[in-house]
Design a protein around this motif. Structure first.
Motif, PDB file in Angstrom:
ATOM      1  N   VAL A   1      -1.813  -8.270  -5.057  1.00  0.00           N
ATOM      2  CA  VAL A   1      -2.797  -7.207  -5.245  1.00  0.00           C
ATOM      3  C   VAL A   1      -2.046  -5.886  -5.346  1.00  0.00           C
ATOM      4  O   VAL A   1      -1.250  -5.553  -4.469  1.00  0.00           O
ATOM      5  CB  VAL A   1      -3.805  -7.125  -4.080  1.00  0.00           C
ATOM      6  CG1 VAL A   1      -4.766  -5.956  -4.309  1.00  0.00           C
ATOM      7  CG2 VAL A   1      -4.578  -8.422  -3.923  1.00  0.00           C
ATOM      8  N   GLN A   2      -2.283  -5.140  -6.428  1.00  0.00           N
ATOM      9  CA  GLN A   2      -1.746  -3.789  -6.563  1.00  0.00           C
ATOM     10  C   GLN A   2      -2.823  -2.913  -7.196  1.00  0.00           C
ATOM     11  O   GLN A   2      -3.532  -3.355  -8.104  1.00  0.00           O
ATOM     12  CB  GLN A   2      -0.470  -3.766  -7.405  1.00  0.00           C
ATOM     13  CG  GLN A   2       0.716  -4.437  -6.733  1.00  0.00           C
ATOM     14  CD  GLN A   2       2.037  -4.188  -7.448  1.00  0.00           C
ATOM     15  OE1 GLN A   2       2.125  -3.407  -8.396  1.00  0.00           O
ATOM     16  NE2 GLN A   2       3.076  -4.863  -6.979  1.00  0.00           N
ATOM     17  N   VAL A   3      -2.919  -1.682  -6.704  1.00  0.00           N
ATOM     18  CA  VAL A   3      -3.896  -0.725  -7.208  1.00  0.00           C
ATOM     19  C   VAL A   3      -3.169   0.369  -7.961  1.00  0.00           C
ATOM     20  O   VAL A   3      -2.198   0.952  -7.460  1.00  0.00           O
ATOM     21  CB  VAL A   3      -4.733  -0.125  -6.059  1.00  0.00           C
ATOM     22  CG1 VAL A   3      -5.677   0.945  -6.588  1.00  0.00           C
ATOM     23  CG2 VAL A   3      -5.519  -1.224  -5.350  1.00  0.00           C
TER      24      VAL A   3
ATOM     25  N   HIS B   1      -4.417 -10.308   3.801  1.00  0.00           N
ATOM     26  CA  HIS B   1      -3.017 -10.516   3.427  1.00  0.00           C
ATOM     27  C   HIS B   1      -2.442  -9.369   2.614  1.00  0.00           C
ATOM     28  O   HIS B   1      -1.224  -9.282   2.440  1.00  0.00           O
ATOM     29  CB  HIS B   1      -2.889 -11.805   2.622  1.00  0.00           C
ATOM     30  CG  HIS B   1      -3.472 -12.998   3.310  1.00  0.00           C
ATOM     31  ND1 HIS B   1      -4.759 -13.437   3.096  1.00  0.00           N
ATOM     32  CD2 HIS B   1      -2.946 -13.818   4.253  1.00  0.00           C
ATOM     33  CE1 HIS B   1      -5.010 -14.486   3.855  1.00  0.00           C
ATOM     34  NE2 HIS B   1      -3.932 -14.738   4.563  1.00  0.00           N
ATOM     35  N   PHE B   2      -3.300  -8.493   2.095  1.00  0.00           N
ATOM     36  CA  PHE B   2      -2.852  -7.399   1.244  1.00  0.00           C
ATOM     37  C   PHE B   2      -3.561  -6.119   1.645  1.00  0.00           C
ATOM     38  O   PHE B   2      -4.726  -6.146   2.041  1.00  0.00           O
ATOM     39  CB  PHE B   2      -3.166  -7.684  -0.240  1.00  0.00           C
ATOM     40  CG  PHE B   2      -2.738  -9.039  -0.703  1.00  0.00           C
ATOM     41  CD1 PHE B   2      -1.425  -9.279  -1.078  1.00  0.00           C
ATOM     42  CD2 PHE B   2      -3.641 -10.085  -0.760  1.00  0.00           C
ATOM     43  CE1 PHE B   2      -1.025 -10.532  -1.504  1.00  0.00           C
ATOM     44  CE2 PHE B   2      -3.253 -11.345  -1.187  1.00  0.00           C
ATOM     45  CZ  PHE B   2      -1.941 -11.567  -1.566  1.00  0.00           C
ATOM     46  N   ILE B   3      -2.846  -5.009   1.510  1.00  0.00           N
ATOM     47  CA  ILE B   3      -3.454  -3.700   1.753  1.00  0.00           C
ATOM     48  C   ILE B   3      -2.909  -2.716   0.731  1.00  0.00           C
ATOM     49  O   ILE B   3      -1.714  -2.730   0.418  1.00  0.00           O
ATOM     50  CB  ILE B   3      -3.198  -3.209   3.196  1.00  0.00           C
ATOM     51  CG1 ILE B   3      -3.898  -1.877   3.421  1.00  0.00           C
ATOM     52  CG2 ILE B   3      -1.707  -3.094   3.503  1.00  0.00           C
ATOM     53  CD1 ILE B   3      -4.015  -1.494   4.883  1.00  0.00           C
ATOM     54  N   GLN B   4      -3.813  -1.910   0.176  1.00  0.00           N
ATOM     55  CA  GLN B   4      -3.448  -0.920  -0.830  1.00  0.00           C
ATOM     56  C   GLN B   4      -4.281   0.340  -0.611  1.00  0.00           C
ATOM     57  O   GLN B   4      -5.464   0.247  -0.248  1.00  0.00           O
ATOM     58  CB  GLN B   4      -3.732  -1.446  -2.240  1.00  0.00           C
ATOM     59  CG  GLN B   4      -2.835  -2.582  -2.695  1.00  0.00           C
ATOM     60  CD  GLN B   4      -1.496  -2.076  -3.184  1.00  0.00           C
ATOM     61  OE1 GLN B   4      -1.377  -1.523  -4.264  1.00  0.00           O
ATOM     62  NE2 GLN B   4      -0.466  -2.276  -2.364  1.00  0.00           N
ATOM     63  N   PRO B   5      -3.703   1.523  -0.858  1.00  0.00           N
ATOM     64  CA  PRO B   5      -4.532   2.731  -0.872  1.00  0.00           C
ATOM     65  C   PRO B   5      -5.333   2.796  -2.165  1.00  0.00           C
ATOM     66  O   PRO B   5      -4.799   2.548  -3.244  1.00  0.00           O
ATOM     67  CB  PRO B   5      -3.495   3.859  -0.804  1.00  0.00           C
ATOM     68  CG  PRO B   5      -2.265   3.271  -1.431  1.00  0.00           C
ATOM     69  CD  PRO B   5      -2.275   1.807  -1.099  1.00  0.00           C
ATOM     70  N   LEU B   6      -6.633   3.089  -2.064  1.00  0.00           N
ATOM     71  CA  LEU B   6      -7.436   3.323  -3.264  1.00  0.00           C
ATOM     72  C   LEU B   6      -7.353   4.776  -3.686  1.00  0.00           C
ATOM     73  O   LEU B   6      -7.330   5.103  -4.868  1.00  0.00           O
ATOM     74  CB  LEU B   6      -8.889   2.935  -3.011  1.00  0.00           C
ATOM     75  CG  LEU B   6      -9.221   1.445  -3.123  1.00  0.00           C
ATOM     76  CD1 LEU B   6     -10.701   1.218  -2.812  1.00  0.00           C
ATOM     77  CD2 LEU B   6      -8.886   0.897  -4.496  1.00  0.00           C
TER      78      LEU B   6
ATOM     79  N   ILE C   1      -7.908  -2.109  -9.650  1.00  0.00           N
ATOM     80  CA  ILE C   1      -7.394  -3.157  -8.758  1.00  0.00           C
ATOM     81  C   ILE C   1      -6.901  -4.320  -9.612  1.00  0.00           C
ATOM     82  O   ILE C   1      -7.681  -4.938 -10.339  1.00  0.00           O
ATOM     83  CB  ILE C   1      -8.493  -3.640  -7.793  1.00  0.00           C
ATOM     84  CG1 ILE C   1      -9.052  -2.465  -6.970  1.00  0.00           C
ATOM     85  CG2 ILE C   1      -7.962  -4.740  -6.866  1.00  0.00           C
ATOM     86  CD1 ILE C   1     -10.377  -2.777  -6.289  1.00  0.00           C
ATOM     87  N   TRP C   2      -5.604  -4.638  -9.509  1.00  0.00           N
ATOM     88  CA  TRP C   2      -5.013  -5.748 -10.250  1.00  0.00           C
ATOM     89  C   TRP C   2      -4.750  -6.910  -9.296  1.00  0.00           C
ATOM     90  O   TRP C   2      -4.137  -6.730  -8.237  1.00  0.00           O
ATOM     91  CB  TRP C   2      -3.704  -5.322 -10.911  1.00  0.00           C
ATOM     92  CG  TRP C   2      -3.907  -4.395 -12.068  1.00  0.00           C
ATOM     93  CD1 TRP C   2      -4.032  -3.037 -12.019  1.00  0.00           C
ATOM     94  CD2 TRP C   2      -4.016  -4.771 -13.451  1.00  0.00           C
ATOM     95  NE1 TRP C   2      -4.217  -2.532 -13.285  1.00  0.00           N
ATOM     96  CE2 TRP C   2      -4.214  -3.570 -14.180  1.00  0.00           C
ATOM     97  CE3 TRP C   2      -3.966  -5.985 -14.127  1.00  0.00           C
ATOM     98  CZ2 TRP C   2      -4.352  -3.572 -15.573  1.00  0.00           C
ATOM     99  CZ3 TRP C   2      -4.113  -5.988 -15.509  1.00  0.00           C
ATOM    100  CH2 TRP C   2      -4.307  -4.793 -16.215  1.00  0.00           C
TER     101      TRP C   2
END
Length: 261
Positions: free
Chosen positions: A88-90, A37-42, A96-97
């Protein structure tokens, strides 16, 4: 019915990364069984995808709902980030929050001692908790905005307080808005959605001295046909709001709005 953590069949996700110059890079995540459900760049070379739900089977036996992939779609690592994830936010340094909705806070899906009981948790890239909220009485983390490594904001039910985390301290504010699901911020200005049933309508607030908020104006965003955008997806980060309506993406900078007020 509640979202399930897995599907009976495997399928492929296609991740589109849109660069500032408009170029699009596609990454395929093949043969996946989890709902993501969430995607973020690390960082420049890896992606984090997260499923909102994870099942508990017994002591130290969970579904691992966080996955780190490289840009070729190769799985690098699996993480346990807890059940009932709402946001989710990075941050730029890779922290990772995760903000949790009520089932993640109070427990479900087999877990009586939920990982997300505090309502807001931060993790390193190895899946180790490095922060857990112990001051705000979060029943549901309605909104999260990770502005930078040093500045994190969240907004929660039931108090509907807005909280700033900076220098390991929490500062509480009362924007006097109920049921908002997102906000962006620029200097002392905040653009909130208007809450229950009005998530495509927005209100511009200014945080004056002593934490008092004043309303500056109401805001609507219109599409090419001059109609109010009815967003299917929204993303709030720093001062930037992204709206998706159909196959169109709209990008809004709060600084542009503030400069016109």
């Amino acid at each position: 019915m509640f979202v399930q953590s897995q599907t009976p069949n495997r399928f492929t996700y296609k991740v589109l990364i849109i660069a500032e110059d408009g170029q699009v890079h596609e990454t395929s995540l093949a043969k996946q069984r989890y709902h993501y459900h969430f995607i973020q760049p690390l960082n420049d070379n890896t992606l984090l995808v997260v499923g909102a739900r994870t099942r508990y089977f017994g002591p130290d036996k969970f579904e691992l709902n966080g996955k780190i992939f490289d840009l070729d779609g190769k799985l690098i690592k699996k993480l346990l980030l807890g059940d009932g994830i709402q946001h989710v936010q990075v941050s730029p340094n890779g922290t990772i929050w995760t903000g949790f909705f009520d089932e993640g806070v109070f427990g479900n899906y087999g877990c009586a001692d939920p990982i997300g009981a505090s309502g807001l948790v931060a993790w390193d890239q190895e899946g180790k908790q490095i922060f857990s909220n112990h001051k705000a009485d979060i029943c549901d983390c309605y909104a999260l905005n990770v502005v930078s490594d040093q500045e994190i904001w969240f907004y929660y039910y039931t108090d509907f307080h807005l909280v700033k985390i900076a220098n390991d301290q929490m500062e509480f504010f009362k924007p006097k808005i109920s049921g908002a699901s997102g906000f962006i911020t620029y200097n002392s200005f905040f653009l909130f959605d208007k809450g229950y049933g009005k998530h495509d309508e927005y209100i511009l607030l200014k945080n004056n001295d002593y934490g008092k908020f004043t309303q500056k104006c109401e805001v609507r965003f219109i599409n090419q046909e001059g109609k109010t955008i009815q967003s299917h997806d929204r993303d709030f980060r720093g001062e930037v709001l992204i709206l998706r309506e159909g196959d169109s993406l709209y990008k809004v900078h709060l600084s542009d709005i503030v400069n016109q007020v």
